[in-house]
Design an enzyme around this catalytic site. Structure first.
Site, short mmCIF file in Angstrom:
data_model
loop_
_atom_site.label_atom_id
_atom_site.label_comp_id
_atom_site.label_asym_id
_atom_site.label_seq_id
_atom_site.Cartn_x
_atom_site.Cartn_y
_atom_site.Cartn_z
N ASP A 9 -10.07 -3.47 -5.23
CA ASP A 9 -9.33 -2.39 -4.58
C ASP A 9 -9.45 -1.10 -5.39
O ASP A 9 -9.25 -1.13 -6.61
CB ASP A 9 -7.86 -2.82 -4.47
N HIS A 46 -8.09 -4.76 -0.99
CA HIS A 46 -6.89 -4.08 -0.50
C HIS A 46 -6.54 -4.56 0.91
O HIS A 46 -7.39 -4.62 1.79
CB HIS A 46 -7.14 -2.57 -0.47
N SER A 83 0.82 -1.20 0.00
CA SER A 83 0.00 0.00 0.00
C SER A 83 0.87 1.27 0.00
O SER A 83 1.65 1.48 -0.92
CB SER A 83 -0.97 -0.04 1.18
#
Length: 324
Positions: free
Chosen positions: A260, A290, A159
């Site tokens: 995501d 995600h 991320s």
């Protein structure tokens, strides 16, 4: 929510959404506290032979790191992975990703170095990226003493940490220092724009949201940086897709999740690297969301981690690891 979503995935999403705070309505300190309350202690302590906490010099003081050593004897130095945790540039830390780093060390048979970089908004962009770069350079410089082969050391992150890993790879090229042997980007945050196809399709209802991502980037860049009106110079320090060139960057292993909001930008970065001649392994998980990779109790994450570790072993030590 999509009716075609697997029942296991739906159940996990429902569980996660029920407890995850709406960070966009909170201050950074309140969001950190709320996220920390949800933390589940690592249950895989024995995945590694040992872990050592240390601190390395950074551009604004000491940077905490944790070094994970896999089990087993090894002839010569092991490959290394310098890992930058996710958390929207605002929260999470070495402890939040402790279980994942242990699993990564076990699966890849590499020494994993987890980096506790500075967080926003107290430390705005590009502080986190400069810490990640400094930590990577320190590991390369001290590789022999760490039992690491500097020529087989990757930069990695999930991320926001994937953003920092991608930026570090570019910084190494730009500053003429030893480049990572590979870059591992797990559903990376690549650019502070929010109009991609996946933002429109999955911006709500799938744990990570468009509103949350705007808040994360706001904390890191300030309101003037949202949408790209004002980004630090050079722009790649916060938005790696905006580098003038992506040629001569390390081979990449990129993981994306189909549900995501960041799916489009992760896929786009994989294409951008390939078009620049960079070898890319792109693992796309259409029915996942995600953050799934670091959930220790989630069966799809375990199989994905196994695949990821195989990819890393192929990139970092295709011959040596076969004999382990």
């Amino acid at each position: 929510m999509d009716d075609a979503i697997d029942g296991t995935v739906r159940a996990m999403l429902d569980e996660l959404k029920a407890g995850f705070p709406r960070v966009e309505t909170m201050t950074a300190s309140a969001a950190r506290a709320a996220v920390a309350q949800r933390r589940v202690p690592a249950n895989n302590i024995d995945d590694v032979r040992g872990a050592i906490d240390h601190a390395v010099p950074g551009p604004a003081g000491a940077i905490p790191i944790r070094i994970y050593y896999p089990h087993g004897e090894h002839v010569g130095d092991r490959p290394g992975i310098v890992f930058c945790h996710g958390g929207g540039f605002v929260f999470c830390d070495i402890e939040s990703h402790d279980g994942f780093c242990r699993a990564l060390a076990r699966g890849s048979q590499a020494v994993v170095v987890s980096v506790g970089y500075r967080l926003a908004p107290e430390h705005p962009a590009p502080a986190a990226a400069l810490d990640a770069f400094a930590a990577f350079c320190w590991v390369i410089e001290h590789a022999a003493g760490l039992g690491i082969d500097a020529t087989r050391t990757a930069i990695a992150g999930d991320s926001a940490g994937g953003n920092l890993a991608a930026v570090t790879a570019i910084l190494c090229r730009e500053r003429g220092v030893a480049k990572p042997a590979a870059q591992l980007l797990l559903y990376p945050a690549i650019d502070p724009s929010f109009e991609t196809d996946s933002y429109h399709s999955y911006g709500t209802g799938y744990l990570n949201t468009r509103a949350a991502m705007q808040w994360y980037w706001h904390q890191y860049l300030g309101s003037e940086g949202l949408g790209g009106e004002r980004i630090v110079d050079p722009p790649f320090l916060v938005a790696p897709a905006r580098a003038e060139s992506h040629a001569d960057l390390p081979p990449a292993v990129i993981v994306t999740a189909g549900l995501d909001p960041l799916h489009s930008e992760g896929c786009g970065y994989a294409r951008r690297l390939r078009n620049a001649g960079v070898p890319v392994v792109h693992r796309d998980f259409p029915g996942l969301f995600h953050g799934f990779m670091t959930i220790q109790s989630f069966p799809p994450a375990a199989s994905a981690r196994d695949m990821l570790c195989d990819d890393l072993r192929d990139v970092l030590c295709p011959t040596l690891c076969e004999s382990q």
